[in-house]
Design a protein around this motif. Sequence first.
Motif, PDB file in Angstrom:
ATOM      1  N   THR A  30      -2.365   5.221   4.477  1.00 50.86           N
ATOM      2  CA  THR A  30      -0.972   5.221   4.938  1.00 50.86           C
ATOM      3  C   THR A  30      -0.376   6.607   4.736  1.00 50.86           C
ATOM      4  O   THR A  30      -0.595   7.231   3.687  1.00 50.86           O
ATOM      5  N   THR A  62      -2.108   6.383  -0.358  1.00 49.50           N
ATOM      6  CA  THR A  62      -0.922   6.797   0.409  1.00 49.50           C
ATOM      7  C   THR A  62      -0.581   8.262   0.204  1.00 49.50           C
ATOM      8  O   THR A  62      -0.596   8.763  -0.931  1.00 49.50           O
ATOM      9  N   ILE A 109       3.417   8.341   4.828  1.00 44.99           N
ATOM     10  CA  ILE A 109       4.850   8.037   4.883  1.00 44.99           C
ATOM     11  C   ILE A 109       5.639   9.334   5.051  1.00 44.99           C
ATOM     12  O   ILE A 109       5.475  10.277   4.271  1.00 44.99           O
ATOM     13  N   LEU A 145       8.270   0.444   5.501  1.00 45.37           N
ATOM     14  CA  LEU A 145       7.518   0.203   4.270  1.00 45.37           C
ATOM     15  C   LEU A 145       7.724  -1.181   3.677  1.00 45.37           C
ATOM     16  O   LEU A 145       6.767  -1.849   3.265  1.00 45.37           O
ATOM     17  N   PRO A 194      -0.299  -0.784   1.409  1.00 49.83           N
ATOM     18  CA  PRO A 194      -0.456   0.565   1.949  1.00 49.83           C
ATOM     19  C   PRO A 194      -1.725   1.263   1.501  1.00 49.83           C
ATOM     20  O   PRO A 194      -2.187   2.199   2.157  1.00 49.83           O
ATOM     21  N   TYR A 225      -1.829   1.789  -6.270  1.00 47.96           N
ATOM     22  CA  TYR A 225      -2.284   2.522  -5.102  1.00 47.96           C
ATOM     23  C   TYR A 225      -2.338   4.020  -5.395  1.00 47.96           C
ATOM     24  O   TYR A 225      -1.392   4.589  -5.947  1.00 47.96           O
ATOM     25  N   LEU A 227       5.782  -4.108   5.482  1.00 52.22           N
ATOM     26  CA  LEU A 227       4.384  -3.917   5.862  1.00 52.22           C
ATOM     27  C   LEU A 227       3.598  -5.204   5.644  1.00 52.22           C
ATOM     28  O   LEU A 227       3.698  -5.850   4.602  1.00 52.22           O
TER      29      LEU A 227
END
Length: 527
Positions: A318, A229, A320, A219, A226, A250, A222
């Motif tokens: 993205t 997410t 995670i 992360l 992102p 985001y 990057l």
Amino acid sequence: MLQPFSNIIKSQKFLQNISLSIFIKPKKHFSIKIEKKNEKENPKKLKEFDLVVIGGGSGGLAASQEAAKFGAKVALLDFVETTPHGSNWGIGGTCVNVGCIPKKLFHFSSQIKELMDFSESYGWNFDKSSLKMDWKTLVGNVQDHIHSLNWGYKTKLRDKNISYFNALGKFKTNHIIELNKRNYEKEEIYGDKIIIATGGKPRYPSISGSKFCITSDDLFSLKKPPGKTLIIGASYIALETAGFLKSFGYDTTVMVRSQILRKFDQQIANLIQKNMEKKGIKFMINTTVKNIEKQKENYEVTFCEHDLKHQKLENFETVISAIGRDPRTFGLNLEKIGVSMNKKGKIIHENEQTNIKNIYAIGDVLETDYELTPVAIMQGKLLAQRLFSNLKTKMDYSLIPTTVFTPLEYGFVGLSEEDAIKKYKQENIEVYHSFITPLEFTVPHVGENETYLKVICNKLENEKIIGIHYLGPNAGEIIQGFAVAIKIGLTKNQLTSSVGIHPTCAENFTTLDITKRSGENPKKTGC
């Protein structure tokens, strides 16, 4: 002709390879027993070290430097395997490169954004329409700082005459370590004592498409933002990440299989969730990911809620994985030399010593409840002192403080309320608590009565404090001081007899007078 015995025992070589025992018998007779010692396990005449540390994270660095301070000849091995998404980093371990340090800096960046939201109320006027996150600048500057730390660690090792090997180590015997270097060359070294400090690695979900997940290892470096997410997980890594990503603008969703912060105080865990939801972070509780598919530039996630119906979420840029971490004990050949581990691969120990006499372990590879950088550092220092000096202090695993850097930070030391009840019974504990509004929040009219303080006392010991919890700004800075006080037996009376510093959030600990048992409203009004 036999040599006189006195001449034989003068031979240094003879003395190095025999064990001499003298037995005195009745009537003043005695006998001498001579046995050949086991040959030293270094027949190849390898480079010898008093201590070999496998792992260059915070704990390994602390142990190696402390041992060198006492004159030990030390070797430190460090090797970072590239993640499936191509991320790599330098010496310093998880905390420095992909954990505590970049996490706190990203969190601070999100706090700056929050202060900007307050700024107009405090008389600052600027064009907010031009305000946006420059991801490339943030990542670049944070990585520059991390690289400076990497360089500093290498310099310290050199200054302390610690031999540094950028190589992956594995055991050939309990004394011999094979080094596998990046250029594919191999070397073997001999260590009289060996410390395993290889830390942990992120876990991926056992599903189809897990290869599309990034982790905290990726992360903070990057190359592009992102974007929208999905974070799979429910502990501090998931929540901290969700907090700063949402602040950066985001769209952020947290997928939780059961409950958030499962091992933490659940009242405060619920307060954290409410605060994060208020900031626009979405939570999917009782939800399990089933599949991830690549759809052009985005990812389609199939998930299952508690009603067992499969549904789909689309257009995540993205995904995670923050579902936990596993110890990096794989590939070390620990099974071959007989080091005992539990089912999760964590090393079983007694005072950081394994079942193999000369092999020790510190940090996240140990079977403990504390995967924290300061714990690994303390373990490493104390262990090195016990091995190479006359100091005998052992690691104390009680009353270890910590902080979760969620948007509203949570710091605590001691027992959660659930654990206190379990240990001492409900009738034997008293819980003092209060909701407050930090003075800084009053002018912009935000966060009213969202900051929370809780002190848990044992009534059987003169209301000795067995847990302090704080949800609010600067939690780590506040709890650190209280951790010292609780360590030396702070009581509620001693706490409330202290004079507070006004106006601060911490001063409210000294004025707590409402108990949960009373049922009174704990929300505070006024100064």
